[in-house]
Design a protein around this motif. Structure first.
Motif, PDB file in Angstrom:
ATOM      1  N   GLY A 157       5.071   8.074  -5.853  1.00 37.93           N
ATOM      2  CA  GLY A 157       4.480   9.194  -5.109  1.00 37.93           C
ATOM      3  C   GLY A 157       3.553   8.781  -3.716  1.00 37.93           C
ATOM      4  N   ILE A 158       3.336   7.465  -3.609  1.00 42.20           N
ATOM      5  CA  ILE A 158       2.671   7.155  -2.414  1.00 42.20           C
ATOM      6  C   ILE A 158       3.714   6.518  -1.259  1.00 42.20           C
ATOM      7  N   LYS A 159       3.595   7.307  -0.068  1.00 40.84           N
ATOM      8  CA  LYS A 159       4.360   6.962   1.093  1.00 40.84           C
ATOM      9  C   LYS A 159       4.027   5.373   1.505  1.00 40.84           C
ATOM     10  N   THR A 160       5.348   4.932   1.672  1.00 39.94           N
ATOM     11  CA  THR A 160       5.088   3.449   1.924  1.00 39.94           C
ATOM     12  C   THR A 160       6.232   3.035   3.000  1.00 39.94           C
ATOM     13  N   GLY A 161       5.614   2.126   3.937  1.00 43.17           N
ATOM     14  CA  GLY A 161       6.532   1.633   5.075  1.00 43.17           C
ATOM     15  C   GLY A 161       5.454   0.820   5.940  1.00 43.17           C
ATOM     16  N   ARG A 162       6.146   0.495   6.947  1.00 43.57           N
ATOM     17  CA  ARG A 162       5.371  -0.483   8.131  1.00 43.57           C
ATOM     18  C   ARG A 162       4.352   0.345   8.683  1.00 43.57           C
ATOM     19  N   LEU A 163       2.998  -0.262   8.902  1.00 36.43           N
ATOM     20  CA  LEU A 163       1.813   0.472   9.608  1.00 36.43           C
ATOM     21  C   LEU A 163       2.495   1.293  11.039  1.00 36.43           C
ATOM     22  N   SER A 164       3.152   0.757  11.731  1.00 35.68           N
ATOM     23  CA  SER A 164       3.397   1.224  12.844  1.00 35.68           C
ATOM     24  C   SER A 164       4.424   2.663  12.729  1.00 35.68           C
ATOM     25  N   GLY A 165       5.309   2.419  11.602  1.00 37.53           N
ATOM     26  CA  GLY A 165       6.110   3.514  11.127  1.00 37.53           C
ATOM     27  C   GLY A 165       5.126   4.556  10.330  1.00 37.53           C
ATOM     28  N   ILE A 166       4.090   4.170   9.997  1.00 36.83           N
ATOM     29  CA  ILE A 166       3.144   5.243   9.295  1.00 36.83           C
ATOM     30  C   ILE A 166       2.427   6.100  10.485  1.00 36.83           C
ATOM     31  N   VAL A 167       1.983   5.015  11.347  1.00 40.57           N
ATOM     32  CA  VAL A 167       1.347   5.931  12.564  1.00 40.57           C
ATOM     33  C   VAL A 167       2.073   6.487  13.333  1.00 40.57           C
ATOM     34  N   ALA A 168       3.505   6.520  13.459  1.00 44.45           N
ATOM     35  CA  ALA A 168       4.127   7.440  14.197  1.00 44.45           C
ATOM     36  C   ALA A 168       4.046   8.886  13.502  1.00 44.45           C
ATOM     37  N   HIS A 169       3.598   9.166  12.394  1.00 41.26           N
ATOM     38  CA  HIS A 169       3.249  10.422  11.830  1.00 41.26           C
ATOM     39  C   HIS A 169       2.319  11.079  12.102  1.00 41.26           C
TER      40      HIS A 169
END
Length: 499
Positions: free
Chosen positions: A160-172
């Motif tokens: 349930g924890i959204k996971t990805g590269r920081l830059s991809g997270i920041v895009a949201h």
């Protein structure tokens, strides 16, 4: 009309923000201690807090006695519990995100980002832009198109924890007022293969009014080279309104000359210091060296003298103890549940009023096969000084020790990919060796004492480092090739690209 309003709103926000930012510079030492005790109080009933007697911690000294410095391997058992859905482990709540990073020894790392921590990631980048706008008295770039070279914004879920590269997270989390101006498109941004992605970005942006471009220097260079090859124009000719480049991830200086050549005109540069663990610093004055350390962004900082790092009894200094122009391993305690965490970066202070730093290397990236402990800042400064005396253009380089040469004494091997070679490679080599000797007395002693011979330069073919990164699955995104190593793992893999 809309762009005029957007520009004026940005100017007003910037002025207000910079005035407010002056407050945190007044008492950073006291504010840091208050922050630490607040974090301790919040997390005292977590598993980590109970195991480390947080209820008995009432000072920085108590904290340092109860909580040892830890790297990812030591925090990993707690992270694994969180990944399995357990709550109240490192922080009071389950992380909002896991920033997934590539680890050299731990495989993939999962860095928790809490609901409290995420806004600071965005605020750091916004603050950098607001300081720039305030200094320039100009926000024209908000009227044009902006591009952020980043990882895919597609996130997976781990319990349930959204996971990805920081830059991809920041895009949201890009503010709505910038979304219409932002490139590339979602369809392009989610492409995983970096070369394919950059090719698509080139096609999407080559005819746009680009005014702000952001990314890690080596990947900015790759993007600019492809634009130039396709159009036959310098970047400023292609994008005459390009005002600002925001960069981070690695020291910009070694890339400056190459970037200036590709740009073909004046563009302002803002350097930043973000990481999955937090947004630490940014260049608050784009005309001066040094990054302003953000002491009010949910992070308590400690600094271990580099020569003591990893040794029993190593001192853990706070802001009031640090000295100028000395190298320190950076240790973090954050509002995302990292406690006395060794991030692996090395910093040095160039000012204390306010606290400004340079990122001088990595704790694991050094060359000390002969006891010299050469760090990234020294080799980058040596290279910069050498290029000033013997003009050349460096695409990238890597330094590794050669302990068992075929003949003669051991030496440092510099594997260099030149865009433009110096007129006299031998003179360049001699100067580079002398510049490194000036910056590292141990290296100087080894040369003087005939323990080492002067450094050797090995020339690499064009695109050698890109091809190497591609072969290792590390092309693009936030991946960075170490500038120096204490072994020959990378050097040996670069052998095939030598002339």
């Amino acid at each position: 009309m809309l762009s005029f309003l957007k520009k004026n709103i940005a100017l007003a926000w910037a002025k207000k923000h910079v005035q407010k930012a002056e407050e945190f510079k007044k008492n950073p030492e006291k504010d840091q201690e208050k922050l630490l005790l607040s974090l301790i109080d919040t997390a005292k009933k977590t598993l980590f807090g109970r195991e480390h007697q947080f209820e008995n911690i009432h000072s920085i000294k108590d904290f340092q006695e109860n909580v040892p410095i830890a790297d990812y391997e030591e925090l990993k058992p707690y992270i694994e519990r969180i990944k399995k859905g357990q709550a109240n482990i490192l922080w009071t709540e389950t992380p909002e995100y896991f920033a997934k990073t590539s680890g050299t020894t731990s495989g993939s790392k999962y860095i928790p980002i809490s609901k409290e921590g995420m806004p600071y990631q965005i605020a750091g980048a916004q603050s950098a832009l607001f300081h720039y706008i305030s200094q320039k008295g100009n926000a024209d770039f908000v009227k044009g198109k902006m591009i952020f070279l980043q990882g895919s914004p597609v996130l997976e879920e781990v319990y349930g924890i959204k996971t990805g590269r920081l830059s991809g997270i920041v895009a949201h989390h890009i503010p709505n007022y910038l979304q219409k101006n932002r490139l590339p498109s979602w369809e392009t941004n989610i492409i995983e293969d970096w070369e394919t992605k950059v090719d698509k970005i080139v096609k999407e942006t080559e005819k746009e009014n680009m005014t702000l471009i952001s990314g890690i220097p080596p990947w900015l260079i790759m993007y600019f080279e492809k634009l130039t090859e396709r159009s036959g124009k310098k970047i400023k000719e292609l994008f005459p309104n390009l005002q600002l480049i925001v960069t981070g991830g690695v020291n910009y200086e070694p890339y400056r000359e190459k970037m200036e050549d590709l740009l073909g005109g004046s563009v302002d540069i803002i350097q930043t210091f973000p990481a999955s663990e937090g947004f630490f610093a940014f260049q608050d004055d784009y005309t001066k060296e040094g990054l302003l350390l953000l002491t009010n962004h949910g992070i308590f900082y400690e600094f271990v003298p580099l020569e003591e790092y990893g040794k029993p009894g190593a001192r853990r200094l706070t802001l009031k103890d640090v000295e100028l122009n000395k190298d320190y391993a950076l240790i973090l305690t954050t509002n995302s549940g990292l406690w006395a965490y060794s991030i692996g970066d090395v910093v040095r202070f160039i000012d204390k009023k306010p606290h400004r730093i340079l990122v001088s290397g990595r704790t694991k990236h050094f060359t000390s096969a002969f006891g010299e402990h050469v760090i990234a800042f020294e080799v980058e400064e040596a290279m910069k000084a050498t290029v000033e005396k013997h003009p050349a253009q460096i695409t990238e380089f890597h330094l590794a020790p050669q302990v068992n040469p075929v003949e003669g004494l051991p030496y440092h091997e510099w594997l260099i990919e030149f865009e433009k070679e110096p007129a006299n490679l031998q003179s360049f080599r001699d100067e580079l060796d002398n510049q490194l000797r000036k910056r590292n007395t141990y290296y100087d002693d080894l040369i003087s004492g005939n323990i080492l011979q002067k450094l050797h330069i090995s020339l690499l073919k064009k695109n050698a480092f890109q091809e190497y990164a591609k072969s290792q699955g590390k092309l693009g995104g936030q991946n960075k090739i170490p500038r120096l190593a204490n072994d020959r793992k990378i050097a040996d893999l670069l052998e095939i690209y030598k002339f």
